[in-house]
Design a protein around this motif. Structure first.
Motif, PDB file in Angstrom:
ATOM      1  N   GLU A  30       0.819  -1.215   0.000  1.00 18.25           N
ATOM      2  CA  GLU A  30       0.000   0.000   0.000  1.00 18.25           C
ATOM      3  C   GLU A  30       0.853   1.265   0.000  1.00 18.25           C
ATOM      4  O   GLU A  30       0.556   2.220  -0.709  1.00 18.25           O
ATOM      5  N   ARG A  31       1.931   1.272   0.798  1.00 17.59           N
ATOM      6  CA  ARG A  31       2.675   2.519   1.024  1.00 17.59           C
ATOM      7  C   ARG A  31       4.078   2.540   0.439  1.00 17.59           C
ATOM      8  O   ARG A  31       4.583   3.604   0.085  1.00 17.59           O
ATOM      9  N   HIS A  32       4.713   1.382   0.385  1.00 17.88           N
ATOM     10  CA  HIS A  32       6.123   1.326  -0.030  1.00 17.88           C
ATOM     11  C   HIS A  32       6.335   0.099  -0.919  1.00 17.88           C
ATOM     12  O   HIS A  32       6.996  -0.860  -0.507  1.00 17.88           O
ATOM     13  N   PRO A  33       5.773   0.086  -2.130  1.00 19.18           N
ATOM     14  CA  PRO A  33       5.856  -1.129  -2.952  1.00 19.18           C
ATOM     15  C   PRO A  33       7.272  -1.526  -3.342  1.00 19.18           C
ATOM     16  O   PRO A  33       7.529  -2.688  -3.636  1.00 19.18           O
ATOM     17  N   VAL A  34       8.188  -0.559  -3.339  1.00 19.06           N
ATOM     18  CA  VAL A  34       9.615  -0.858  -3.498  1.00 19.06           C
ATOM     19  C   VAL A  34      10.304  -0.198  -2.312  1.00 19.06           C
ATOM     20  O   VAL A  34      10.507   1.013  -2.285  1.00 19.06           O
ATOM     21  N   TRP A  52      16.326  -3.601  -2.023  1.00 12.74           N
ATOM     22  CA  TRP A  52      14.971  -3.133  -2.298  1.00 12.74           C
ATOM     23  C   TRP A  52      14.014  -4.318  -2.267  1.00 12.74           C
ATOM     24  O   TRP A  52      14.200  -5.296  -2.990  1.00 12.74           O
ATOM     25  N   ALA A  53      12.983  -4.242  -1.423  1.00  9.02           N
ATOM     26  CA  ALA A  53      11.950  -5.275  -1.344  1.00  9.02           C
ATOM     27  C   ALA A  53      10.807  -4.903  -2.282  1.00  9.02           C
ATOM     28  O   ALA A  53      10.220  -3.833  -2.158  1.00  9.02           O
ATOM     29  N   VAL A  54      10.483  -5.798  -3.214  1.00 11.73           N
ATOM     30  CA  VAL A  54       9.434  -5.576  -4.211  1.00 11.73           C
ATOM     31  C   VAL A  54       8.253  -6.469  -3.864  1.00 11.73           C
ATOM     32  O   VAL A  54       8.395  -7.698  -3.805  1.00 11.73           O
ATOM     33  N   THR A  55       7.081  -5.865  -3.625  1.00 11.62           N
ATOM     34  CA  THR A  55       5.974  -6.623  -3.041  1.00 11.62           C
ATOM     35  C   THR A  55       4.694  -6.660  -3.869  1.00 11.62           C
ATOM     36  O   THR A  55       3.829  -7.485  -3.595  1.00 11.62           O
ATOM     37  N   ARG A  56       4.534  -5.763  -4.854  1.00  8.49           N
ATOM     38  CA  ARG A  56       3.334  -5.812  -5.693  1.00  8.49           C
ATOM     39  C   ARG A  56       3.508  -6.799  -6.850  1.00  8.49           C
ATOM     40  O   ARG A  56       4.597  -6.925  -7.409  1.00  8.49           O
ATOM     41  N   HIS A  57       2.413  -7.442  -7.232  1.00  7.38           N
ATOM     42  CA  HIS A  57       2.450  -8.476  -8.259  1.00  7.38           C
ATOM     43  C   HIS A  57       3.033  -7.955  -9.572  1.00  7.38           C
ATOM     44  O   HIS A  57       3.934  -8.576 -10.163  1.00  7.38           O
ATOM     45  N   LEU A 308       9.812 -18.006  -0.846  1.00 11.34           N
ATOM     46  CA  LEU A 308       9.350 -16.708  -0.360  1.00 11.34           C
ATOM     47  C   LEU A 308       9.941 -15.550  -1.146  1.00 11.34           C
ATOM     48  O   LEU A 308       9.271 -14.531  -1.368  1.00 11.34           O
ATOM     49  N   SER A 309      11.194 -15.658  -1.547  1.00 10.90           N
ATOM     50  CA  SER A 309      11.869 -14.511  -2.150  1.00 10.90           C
ATOM     51  C   SER A 309      12.948 -14.975  -3.108  1.00 10.90           C
ATOM     52  O   SER A 309      13.473 -16.083  -2.988  1.00 10.90           O
ATOM     53  N   PHE A 310      13.256 -14.114  -4.076  1.00 11.30           N
ATOM     54  CA  PHE A 310      14.408 -14.309  -4.958  1.00 11.30           C
ATOM     55  C   PHE A 310      15.052 -12.954  -5.208  1.00 11.30           C
ATOM     56  O   PHE A 310      14.361 -11.945  -5.329  1.00 11.30           O
ATOM     57  N   ARG A 311      16.357 -12.977  -5.316  1.00 12.34           N
ATOM     58  CA  ARG A 311      17.121 -11.748  -5.472  1.00 12.34           C
ATOM     59  C   ARG A 311      17.571 -11.557  -6.927  1.00 12.34           C
ATOM     60  O   ARG A 311      17.890 -12.506  -7.643  1.00 12.34           O
ATOM     61  N   ARG A 312      17.577 -10.316  -7.362  1.00 13.55           N
ATOM     62  CA  ARG A 312      18.225  -9.900  -8.592  1.00 13.55           C
ATOM     63  C   ARG A 312      19.141  -8.723  -8.243  1.00 13.55           C
ATOM     64  O   ARG A 312      19.051  -8.165  -7.151  1.00 13.55           O
ATOM     65  N   THR A 313      19.981  -8.321  -9.181  1.00 11.08           N
ATOM     66  CA  THR A 313      20.847  -7.162  -9.006  1.00 11.08           C
ATOM     67  C   THR A 313      20.630  -6.220 -10.181  1.00 11.08           C
ATOM     68  O   THR A 313      20.650  -6.661 -11.341  1.00 11.08           O
ATOM     69  N   ALA A 314      20.401  -4.952  -9.893  1.00 10.79           N
ATOM     70  CA  ALA A 314      20.171  -3.974 -10.961  1.00 10.79           C
ATOM     71  C   ALA A 314      21.430  -3.851 -11.820  1.00 10.79           C
ATOM     72  O   ALA A 314      22.519  -3.578 -11.319  1.00 10.79           O
ATOM     73  N   ALA A 315      21.264  -4.048 -13.121  1.00  4.42           N
ATOM     74  CA  ALA A 315      22.390  -3.954 -14.045  1.00  4.42           C
ATOM     75  C   ALA A 315      22.627  -2.517 -14.511  1.00  4.42           C
ATOM     76  O   ALA A 315      23.737  -2.183 -14.951  1.00  4.42           O
ATOM     77  N   VAL A 316      21.592  -1.686 -14.411  1.00  4.94           N
ATOM     78  CA  VAL A 316      21.661  -0.290 -14.844  1.00  4.94           C
ATOM     79  C   VAL A 316      20.855   0.551 -13.866  1.00  4.94           C
ATOM     80  O   VAL A 316      20.041   0.026 -13.095  1.00  4.94           O
ATOM     81  N   ASP A 329      22.459  -2.166  -7.059  1.00  3.76           N
ATOM     82  CA  ASP A 329      21.558  -2.385  -5.927  1.00  3.76           C
ATOM     83  C   ASP A 329      20.934  -3.778  -6.012  1.00  3.76           C
ATOM     84  O   ASP A 329      20.618  -4.278  -7.098  1.00  3.76           O
ATOM     85  N   LYS A 330      20.728  -4.369  -4.847  1.00  2.00           N
ATOM     86  CA  LYS A 330      20.007  -5.638  -4.794  1.00  2.00           C
ATOM     87  C   LYS A 330      18.504  -5.365  -4.840  1.00  2.00           C
ATOM     88  O   LYS A 330      18.005  -4.466  -4.148  1.00  2.00           O
ATOM     89  N   VAL A 331      17.801  -6.158  -5.632  1.00  2.00           N
ATOM     90  CA  VAL A 331      16.353  -6.038  -5.786  1.00  2.00           C
ATOM     91  C   VAL A 331      15.762  -7.417  -5.503  1.00  2.00           C
ATOM     92  O   VAL A 331      16.075  -8.386  -6.202  1.00  2.00           O
ATOM     93  N   VAL A 332      14.928  -7.520  -4.471  1.00  2.00           N
ATOM     94  CA  VAL A 332      14.419  -8.820  -4.021  1.00  2.00           C
ATOM     95  C   VAL A 332      12.903  -8.852  -4.182  1.00  2.00           C
ATOM     96  O   VAL A 332      12.194  -7.995  -3.639  1.00  2.00           O
ATOM     97  N   VAL A 333      12.413  -9.839  -4.932  1.00  2.00           N
ATOM     98  CA  VAL A 333      10.966  -9.999  -5.112  1.00  2.00           C
ATOM     99  C   VAL A 333      10.430 -10.944  -4.043  1.00  2.00           C
ATOM    100  O   VAL A 333      11.087 -11.922  -3.674  1.00  2.00           O
ATOM    101  N   PHE A 334       9.233 -10.643  -3.556  1.00  2.00           N
ATOM    102  CA  PHE A 334       8.590 -11.439  -2.511  1.00  2.00           C
ATOM    103  C   PHE A 334       7.345 -12.112  -3.094  1.00  2.00           C
ATOM    104  O   PHE A 334       6.303 -11.493  -3.278  1.00  2.00           O
ATOM    105  N   HIS A 335       7.475 -13.405  -3.378  1.00  5.62           N
ATOM    106  CA  HIS A 335       6.409 -14.160  -4.043  1.00  5.62           C
ATOM    107  C   HIS A 335       5.138 -14.213  -3.206  1.00  5.62           C
ATOM    108  O   HIS A 335       4.026 -14.084  -3.748  1.00  5.62           O
TER     109      HIS A 335
END
Length: 423
Positions: A30-34, A52-57, A308-316, A329-335
């Motif tokens: 609701e407030r901090h999707p990334v 960065w935690a990514v939480t929206r579908h 629960l989660s998988f990590r990616r790394t921003a290439a740009v 930066d690390k970018v982690v999606v939360f399934h």
């Protein structure tokens, strides 16, 4: 990087021992999707730079599909940074590669596994899978004390492991090794589930995915492949042994199939039973045939994703949901959060076994979508069918236990009533 005061912590693996933090996920959506998440030192595991935690579908799917912006190769796929010396080794597996990285050759490796993991080969095991489910459930019922049993220990651990080893072609005498290796790699954050971690010269725990700690598994993979070349069978390891892989590629395939192939069903089967035990009305629909089993399997995967989660790394340098993200930066999606996004799923907190469409991300998305999804669905569908045929409605006989992990959505203990009326 500043951490907003109202951003809840979804990193600490100890949080997940009490359950998936859906209230925290909802606030983030609701407030901090990334949202920026610090990485403090926990249980001896060293502090990290944060992520960065990514939480929206929609954002999770975008990250998983856009491998040019969000790389698996740059920093691998676990939240905590690997030792830089281990990165070349970790990049040997297709999970830690990007499709456009020539050195990784992700597409070639995926095609090899796809040919070994054909639906026809998987479906040929369906009879054995059903017989195994029936036998394990009957044994749990017959050996139950006071009509209850821990179905994780009595049924689902063995079910997932033996199905996988059948498909791989692992001899029966060696099968306990695969469970030992899986527990060591998957449960490493949980002091009660895995052996005490080995410590490095600096006194810090060694990553169980480090090549230094996987020598035994790799040696076994080479021996098994040599055996399959001399004595081929209709199994996945024979197909891989004959595929012209170099030794390092074969070792990493065995590692990936052993750990991911086992723990997907090992987590999902008891997780689905727990969801059904908490919603007797939904189970009644399934038991009476009023909920299609295939849809029920996907809904249970939605509410209890194995990962629960998988990590990616921003290439740009990029932007996601209005948040500026810098290269590196690390970018982690939360399934589990994406699977409960109100923007996609009507009444996401409700277990709706007939839900359609059901675009959950429990098997990922994009170029790394799970190649074993067909096998996992077959096992789960068969397991629930056999449960409703021979067992009473799932009913908790004690508190469940959960894995201390921000990666695997594990159930370590699930006491259920296993004797009594079936409906």
């Amino acid at each position: 990087m500043d951490h907003a005061a109202d951003v809840p912590d979804v990193f600490d693996p100890r949080i997940y021992a009490a359950g998936v933090p859906h209230d925290s996920y909802r606030l983030l959506r609701e407030r901090h999707p990334v949202a920026w998440q610090p990485e403090p030192e926990i249980q001896g595991w060293p502090a990290g730079p944060g992520f960065w935690a990514v939480t929206r579908h929609a954002d999770v799917v975008r990250v998983l599909r856009d491998h040019r912006t969000y790389s698996s190769w740059l920093g691998a796929t676990q939240i905590r940074d690997p030792d830089p010396a281990d990165l070349p080794f970790l990049r040997r597996t297709m999970l830690n590669q990007d499709p456009d990285k020539a050195a990784g050759d992700h597409g070639r490796l995926r095609r090899l596994v796809a040919r070994a993991f054909t639906p026809a080969r998987v479906d040929a095991f369906s009879g054995r899978v059903r017989d195994r489910a029936r036998a394990l459930l009957a044994a749990a019922r017959d050996k139950a004390e006071d009509g209850a049993a821990d179905v994780v220990r009595a049924v689902t651990d063995e079910y997932a492991l033996l199905n996988l080893t059948d498909l791989l072609g692992v001899p029966p005498a060696d099968r306990a090794l695969l469970l030992e290796w899986t527990v060591r790699v998957i449960g490493y954050q949980d002091p009660d589930d895995a052996p005490a971690p080995l410590l490095g010269a600096d006194g810090k725990p060694l990553n169980p995915r480090s090549p230094a700690l996987l020598g035994e598994m790799f040696a076994y993979a080479r021996e098994l492949a040599a055996h399959k070349r001399a004595h081929p069978g209709d199994d996945v390891m024979t197909a891989l042994a004959q595929a012209g892989l170099d030794p390092a590629e074969l070792e990493m395939f065995f590692f990936l199939l052993t750990v991911a192939g086992n723990d997907t069903v090992r987590s999902a089967a008891p997780g689905g039973l727990l969801a059904l035990a908490r919603d007797p009305g939904a189970y009644r629909l399934l038991a009476e045939g009023r909920a299609p089993t295939d849809r029920a399997v996907d809904e249970l995967l939605r509410v209890h994703p194995p990962v629960l989660s998988f990590r990616r790394t921003a290439a740009v340098d990029t932007e996601l949901a209005g948040q500026r993200i810098r290269a590196g930066d690390k970018v982690v999606v939360f399934h589990a959060s994406a699977n409960h996004d109100e923007r996609v799923f009507t009444d996401p907190g409700r277990l709706n076994l007939g839900r359609t469409p059901n675009p959950h991300v429990s098997f990922g998305d994009g170029p790394h979508v799970c190649l074993g999804a067909h096998f996992a669905r077959l096992q789960l569908r068969t397991f629930y069918e056999e449960w409703r045929a021979v067992m009473p409605p799932p009913e908790l006989a004690g508190p469940p236990g959960r894995l201390v992990s921000n990666f695997i959505n594990g159930i370590t203990r699930l006491p259920l009533r296993v004797s009594g009326p079936q409906r």
